[in-house]
Each structure stands twice: as structure tokens, then as C-alpha cells.
Design a protein around this motif. Structure first.
Motif, PDB file in Angstrom:
ATOM      1  N   ASP B 354       0.872  -1.170   0.000  1.00  0.00           N
ATOM      2  CA  ASP B 354       0.000   0.000   0.000  1.00  0.00           C
ATOM      3  C   ASP B 354       0.912   1.223   0.000  1.00  0.00           C
ATOM      4  O   ASP B 354       1.426   1.632   1.044  1.00  0.00           O
ATOM      5  N   ASP B 384       2.544  -1.223   4.662  1.00  0.00           N
ATOM      6  CA  ASP B 384       2.404   0.220   4.440  1.00  0.00           C
ATOM      7  C   ASP B 384       3.762   0.780   4.072  1.00  0.00           C
ATOM      8  O   ASP B 384       4.756   0.505   4.743  1.00  0.00           O
ATOM      9  N   ARG B 391       9.968   8.156   4.384  1.00  0.00           N
ATOM     10  CA  ARG B 391       9.399   8.635   5.655  1.00  0.00           C
ATOM     11  C   ARG B 391       8.055   7.958   5.921  1.00  0.00           C
ATOM     12  O   ARG B 391       7.536   8.016   7.027  1.00  0.00           O
ATOM     13  N   LEU B 392       7.503   7.351   4.882  1.00  0.00           N
ATOM     14  CA  LEU B 392       6.198   6.702   5.007  1.00  0.00           C
ATOM     15  C   LEU B 392       6.318   5.195   5.167  1.00  0.00           C
ATOM     16  O   LEU B 392       5.338   4.468   5.063  1.00  0.00           O
ATOM     17  N   TYR B 393       7.536   4.742   5.383  1.00  0.00           N
ATOM     18  CA  TYR B 393       7.780   3.301   5.427  1.00  0.00           C
ATOM     19  C   TYR B 393       8.318   2.918   6.800  1.00  0.00           C
ATOM     20  O   TYR B 393       9.220   3.578   7.323  1.00  0.00           O
ATOM     21  N   SER B 394       7.756   1.874   7.374  1.00  0.00           N
ATOM     22  CA  SER B 394       8.237   1.404   8.673  1.00  0.00           C
ATOM     23  C   SER B 394       8.960   0.084   8.479  1.00  0.00           C
ATOM     24  O   SER B 394       8.342  -0.948   8.217  1.00  0.00           O
ATOM     25  N   GLU B 396      10.632  -2.026  10.434  1.00  0.00           N
ATOM     26  CA  GLU B 396      10.450  -3.188  11.298  1.00  0.00           C
ATOM     27  C   GLU B 396       9.061  -3.797  11.135  1.00  0.00           C
ATOM     28  O   GLU B 396       8.898  -5.016  11.186  1.00  0.00           O
ATOM     29  N   GLN B 397       8.073  -2.940  10.906  1.00  0.00           N
ATOM     30  CA  GLN B 397       6.724  -3.464  10.699  1.00  0.00           C
ATOM     31  C   GLN B 397       6.657  -4.323   9.439  1.00  0.00           C
ATOM     32  O   GLN B 397       6.043  -5.393   9.433  1.00  0.00           O
ATOM     33  N   ARG B 399       9.170  -5.850   7.957  1.00  0.00           N
ATOM     34  CA  ARG B 399       9.996  -7.049   8.171  1.00  0.00           C
ATOM     35  C   ARG B 399       9.210  -8.106   8.958  1.00  0.00           C
ATOM     36  O   ARG B 399       9.203  -9.287   8.607  1.00  0.00           O
ATOM     37  N   THR B 400       8.539  -7.646  10.020  1.00  0.00           N
ATOM     38  CA  THR B 400       7.767  -8.583  10.845  1.00  0.00           C
ATOM     39  C   THR B 400       6.641  -9.222  10.025  1.00  0.00           C
ATOM     40  O   THR B 400       6.368 -10.419  10.147  1.00  0.00           O
TER      41      THR B 400
END
Lengths: 262, 414
Positions: B354, B384, B391-394, B396-397, B399-400
Motif C-alpha cells: 500500500d 504500508d 518517511r512513510l515506510y516502517s 520493522e513493521q 519485516r515482521t
């Protein structure tokens, strides 16, 4: 007492939880600390503390599985698993049936669906946003100058919850301040903040069947479970020590791996 | 689930591709500096074939956008566009490219020795992908005072009706007088047919590259393909693009013959829906390889296959080719397409990206993942992120989520 122990450590964004199990799957010791900045040191301190609580020796720890965002930082871990896996295993241990697990953590939320055999069918994590997480409640407590420990007492003291509309943690804080200026009682605002967390989580996915609520938010704020039950119009189960579900699942995984390899 | 960091297997043909791309950019640079040839800017699935038939050198701003993402320059440059009035929530190709222009910095300098992007003589868009492309080129229209032309394509198209195709044919024909005037050349339909024939051969070769990933183990990953699609995007219609893909195919066939997979000991196969996260290509490639998982297919890379370019009437060919692609189509078409891709490539799981600033390329937003799972049972995750704006990408989220999907698939009974 030299019986083997199995260790699960859940290094979360806010706190690190550790559980020691024996071969009969009984919890022999557990420990929790703020994760801080040195995850490896915190995990080791938790281990030492739990070993002490169990009256055991370090050499008894046969195998360790780590989970959580800091799972790769645990230097004594033999394997890693995601929080999705470990919360599933930990909750299924207490409720061995087809369940939908809702984990509300400090910085993220998860919905995990297990079938009757405990196998994960699907899962969902929250979007990249702290709305509906423990971090939201921490922010609200800070803004309202209320100790975190006070939140539960205030929320449970009323049945009136002020409706908060904003999706955004920062905007919700502003919204709360405007309600405060209009003279809304503090307790109603706190209960409203709890309801806001529940609403954000409930819209993540369809919540059918038996719902199990776990994680740090429900551990410290049992009123969220009550609000959640109203929301899903049914019973919501909470395992013992819900903040330790991930660490328990990791320890159970360590034990299962050992049994498989035996 | 300890994840070993896995080395990415280098494709030998990469060197040849870099040479082809360097040659292409050198020609554009030369033309921009000397005025020796006219330059047309064109959206990536726009009427590039028509422009080439007029002798324009064709430059694709989306390619520049991808470079800004892959070099991780985008997040530093987007604020310049934001300050100039472009919302950080619109296409981050647009904002990073405009930011790049305003900041007078481009990855083309380091990669190809170019001082700047080549100035256009004409800007030509096709809204088949999104409306943002029109606004993107509109910035340069105002900046340089050069003409902008465009094709307005309907969206969410189910069947391509005669009315839709007829309207698009007329729009393409309407470009001709303008292009004749700007290029100083008369329209030559035989030249257009030659360009389209070459373009068609190129996209068929590109299709073959992608189809080779149906082999188990796959000789190539989605992450490789996002790089190796360069010539199919910027040089289709030119013979050198065809030659490049012949070299690449030979190498991939050699891998297949030798039983060599792009990922060692491939055990799981994934489909990537949506844009790549350009600044995380390597990280993602390593993460999947570390789990012995290969992303073997994608919507994105398949969007540069244009079967209709072989139509006898070149205008009908262009109208159909640029409109048949996934991004233009209805939800029902997209679902059917993905179902067949999942079957053909023996997909175990789907990654939906997304992309915050690219709604048209984020196909998780209208219930498609759940409908697909109900229909064919394929598990999925939605990450996401964004194509360019990290800046809009996490990290660790994401990866998990990848790891949890792998765990889930490995827990499935045999």
C-alpha cells in the motif's frame, strides 16, 4: 533441582518480558523491565531476575526463543519467532480452540486468527500509526498530567465515555483538551480514550468467534476488555498475565523445538 | 526463525544493461546540450512509439523518479517540492522529481555524468496510470514554456469497448499536427509501424524474461526484474533493447539448465502487488532470500507487456496497448488477472504494497486481497510504505509482516 528450563523473551518497543517454563509447561519465573536502549542488556537482566525468582541456576536454561521488535538483539537466544507466532502460541495455551487474538501493544496492534488446532490462519497488523495503541494512552496521560497507573482507576470510575473522533494521536490529544476546556470530567475523557483505542482496533479486521484480548494495554487497563466486550457484543477472554503472552509463546516454542529435536 | 543474510546473486548481463542505459542517457545529454535532436518527455506507458516515429529522443520522467527512489535521494528532495506547494501526499515520483529540479540535483550526475535532466521540446502524457502525470509535466510546461500534449484515458475499464478504443484512436491522431510542427517532420505511418513492430518484439522478449520465473527454482526475482526492466521502459522501439533481452534470456536459460535459482534452496514463492519500495530493493531482496523465499511475479513488471502493439492499424494498437494494462482496469479484471498469475507462477503468498502516495498502484484498498483469498485461498500481507518517500515506510513493521507470513506458510500441513 537441575530440571531443564525453557526461556521465552519478548523484547517490545516499550517493555521486555521474559518467561521461564519447566518441562511440564509450568511457569517457573518471569520478569519485566523497560526495554530501554540496550535491548541485549535488558533481556539479560530479565533473565537473571527470572532465574533468581525461580530459584534456579543459569545452566538449567536449555533453550531460548526471542520475539518482539528487538528479537534479533537477544544474544543468548537460540532462535527467533515473530510476535504474531508467539502471541498465538501463548494464547492458545490458555484457550485451546479456534480463537481471534487481539493484541494491543505499546506501538502496534495485531489481530491473529487461529484454527481449532492452533494453526495461524491469518493475521493483520495496524497501519503505520500509533492510533489505537498503548502509545496513544501514554500521550494522553502526558497531556492530561495523569500518572499511567491512574488511567485505569479513572476509566473504571465512570460509565460515560466522551466520543473522540480523530484518527490521529496528536489531534485526539487536542480534541481532549477542547473537551476539558468545556468542563468535561477527566474520568469521562479517559474512558473516551480507552474507547478510542478499542474502536481503532476493532476496525482493523472482522472480529468473529471467540475473542482473546492480550498485551500490555489490557494488562494495565482491564476496563479496555469491558469496553471491547461491549463493542463486539459478546464475551472477551483475557489470559492470565496478558502482557506475558508473547514471552510465554516464545518459551512454549523453545520447549516444543527441544521436544521435536529430542 | 533465525534469518541468515543472504547474498544476492548477480546477473552477468547487468553490465550490458548499464552500457545500453549509459548510451541512451549520453544521447539525451548530447541532444539537450547541442540541440542536435528534439527531445520528448513521455509518461512510461504513454505514446512513446508515436514520438519515436517522429524522430524524438524520448525521456521518461518516471524512470528518473525511480532513480531518485533507488538512490534514496527522494526523501531529501521532496521537501523542496512541498515548500513549492506540492502536497507530500501526492505522487512521490512527482514530488521527488520536482524537488530534484528545484534543488538542481539529480542522480543522473553520478550515474551518467549528466548535469541535469534533459530539457524537453515537448511534454506528452497519458493519464492511463493516474492524473498526477499531467500535473507533473504541467510543472515543466510552466517552468520551460514548452508545449504539453496528452491522452486522457478512462479508468477502471472492464471490457475495452469500441467506444473507448475509438475515442483513444482519435486522441492519438489529434497529436499528429502538433508533433509535426514541433519535430519539423511529416508523419510517416510506415516509420510508426517499424517502431511498433520493434516495440512489440521488445515487450515479447520482456514477457519471456518474466515467464522464465515460472520455473522452480526461479532464475530471477521481482527485485532483479525492477532493475532489468529499464530497457523495456526507456528503449522499447529500438533494436538495442531487443538485443539486450536476448542476452538476458540466454543467461536465465543457462541458470535453468544448471538448476541454479536466483534464491538458494527456494522453498516459497511470492507475488508482489504494487510498486516496489525503491529505496529498499536490496533490503527486501535479502530478507526474502534469507527465508529461502523468492518473489517470482508482480503486477508492476508485467505492466510493460503490450500485446496489442502488433495490431495492423497502429493507432488501434496504441489505443489498446496503453489501455489494456492492469492499472487501467476494473476490480473484477484485476482479480481475474491475479488469480491466473497465482496459478501460473505457483504462488504461495501475496505481498500487497500500500504505497501511501500512489493510490492507483495500491490494489489493496477496495477489498481485493480478501476477495482473492476467499476465491483461491492465497494468504497475503499488506505492508504500508511508499515507492519513494521512505518517511512513510516502517522498516520493522514490514519485516515482521514478511517474516510472519513465511512462518504461517511453513506451518501449513504438507
Amino acid at each position: 533441582m537441575n530440571d531443564p528450563l525453557y526461556c521465552g523473551v519478548d523484547v517490545g518497543a516499550s517493555s521486555t518480558k521474559l518467561v521461564l517454563l519447566d518441562q511440564s509447561r509450568e511457569v517457573r519465573g518471569h520478569s519485566i523491565r523497560r526495554s530501554g536502549v540496550d535491548y541485549a542488556a535488558t533481556a539479560r537482566a530479565c533473565l537473571d531476575e527470572a532465574i533468581g525468582a525461580a530459584g534456579a541456576e543459569a545452566g538449567q536454561v536449555r533453550r531460548t526463543v526471542s520475539t518482539g521488535y528487538g528479537r534479533r538483539n537477544v544474544d543468548f537466544s537460540d532462535d527467533t519467532r515473530t510476535e504474531l507466532h508467539c502471541h498465538g502460541v501463548g494464547c492458545y495455551h490458555h484457550f485451546p480452540s479456534a480463537i481471534t487474538i487481539v493484541d494491543i501493544g505499546c506501538q502496534d496492534n495485531k489481530i491473529i486468527r487461529l484454527d481449532e488446532s492452533g494453526r495461524r490462519v491469518d493475521f493483520k497488523m495496524n497501519r503505520k500509526c500509533a492510533a489505537g495503541t498503548g502509545a496513544f494512552l501514554e500521550e494522553i496521560a502526558l497531556r492530561l498530567d495523569v500518572e499511567l497507573e491512574e488511567l485505569e482507576r479513572l476509566a473504571s470510575s465512570t460509565t460515560e465515555a466522551v466520543r473522540l473522533n480523530s484518527f490521529c494521536t496528536v489531534f485526539a490529544s487536542t480534541e481532549i483538551l477542547s473537551h476539558l476546556r468545556r468542563g468535561e470530567p477527566l474520568a469521562n475523557l479517559i474512558r473516551g480514550a480507552f474507547a478510542s483505542v478499542v474502536n481503532r482496533v476493532a476496525e482493523m479486521d472482522r472480529l468473529d468467534g471467540e475473542v482473546v484480548l492480550t498485551g500490555g494495554v489490557v494488562a494495565h487497563n482491564p476496563t479496555t476488555a469491558e469496553i471491547f466486550a461491549d463493542k463486539v457484543d459478546g464475551e472477551v477472554k483475557v489470559p492470565p498475565d496478558p502482557q506475558f503472552s508473547g514471552a510465554l509463546g516464545a518459551a512454549l516454542t523453545a520447549l516444543a523445538q527441544e521436544e521435536k529435536n529430542a | 526463525m533465525s534469518q541468515e543474510k543472504s547474498a544476492i546473486k548477480k546477473i552477468r548481463a547487468t553490465g550490458a544493461m548499464r552500457e545500453v542505459m549509459a548510451e541512451y542517457f549520453a544521447e539525451l545529454d548530447e541532444a539537450a546540450k547541442t540541440g542536435s535532436e528534439k527531445i520528448a518527455w513521455c509518461t512510461s506507458v504513454g505514446p512513446a512509439e508515436l514520438l519515436r516515429s517522429f524522430g524524438f529522443l524520448v525521456y521518461f520522467p518516471e524512470n528518473h523518479g525511480a532513480l531518485l527512489g533507488a538512490t534514496r535521494m527522494a526523501a531529501d528532495l521532496i521537501p523542496a517540492a512541498t515548500a513549492a506547494g506540492y502536497s507530500p501526499e501526492i505522487c512521490s515520483y512527482l514530488t521527488s522529481d520536482v524537488g530534484s529540479y528545484l534543488s538542481k540535483t539529480t542522480p543522473l550526475t553520478r550515474a551518467f555524468g549528466m548535469e541535469s535532466v534533459p530539457k524537453a521540446d515537448v511534454l506528452v502524457y497519458n493519464t492511463n496510470q493516474c492524473r498526477d502525470v499531467q500535473d507533473w509535466l504541467g510543472f515543466y510546461e510552466r517552468e520551460w514554456g514548452v508545449p504539453m500534449l496528452g491522452i486522457q484515458t478512462p479508468r477502471s475499464v472492464g471490457d475495452l469497448s469500441d467506444a473507448i478504443v475509438g475515442g483513444l484512436i482519435e486522441q492519438h491522431k489529434a497529436l499528429i499536427p502538433h508533433l509535426e510542427e514541433i519535430s519539423g517532420r511529416k508523419f510517416d505511418i510506415d516509420r510508426l509501424r517499424e517502431v511498433m513492430a520493434s516495440s512489440h518484439r521488445c515487450t515479447q522478449l520482456w514477457r519471456e524474461v518474466l515467464r522464465l520465473a515460472t520455473h522452480r527454482p526461479s532464475p530471477i526475482t521481482f527485485f532483479d526484474c525492477t532493475i532489468h526492466m529499464g530497457p523495456a521502459v526507456v528503449l522499447r522501439g529500438e533494436e538495442r533493447a531487443e538485443r539486450y533481452y536476448e542476452v538476458l534470456i540466454a543467461e536465465l536459460e543457462e541458470r535453468i539448465a544448471d538448476g541454479v535459482g536466483a534464491v538458494d534452496d527456494e522453498s516459497l514463492r511470492f507475488y508482489w502487488e504494487g510498486m516496489p519500495v525503491w529505496g529498499k530493493l536490496r533490503d527486501h531482496a535479502e530478507q526474502f532470500a534469507g527465508h529461502r523465499a523468492c518473489v517470482v511475479a508482480s503486477t508492476y513488471c508485467n505492466s510493460w507487456i503490450f500485446d496489442a502493439l502488433e495490431y495492423a492499424d497502429p493507432f488501434e494498437g496504441m489505443a489498446r496497448a496503453y489501455t489494456e494494462i492492469f492499472i487501467v482496469r476494473s476490480e473484477d479484471f484485476k482479480q481475474g488477472y491475479m488469480e491466473s498469475m497465482v496459478r501460473d507462477y505457483a504462488i504461495d503468498g501475496i505481498i500487497f504494497h500500500d504505497a501511501k502516495t500512489c493510490p492507483n498502484n495500491s490494489n489493496n484498498r477496495y477489498g481485493l486481497p480478501l476477495r482473492l483469498r476467499e476465491q483461491i485461498g492465497t494468504p497475503f500481507v499488506v505492508i504500508d510504505g511508499d515507492l519513494n518517500d521512505l518517511r512513510l515506510y516502517s522498516e520493522e513493521q514490514a519485516r515482521t509482516q514478511f517474516e510472519a507470513l513465511v512462518e504461517q506458510l511453513q506451518e501449513q500441513p504438507a
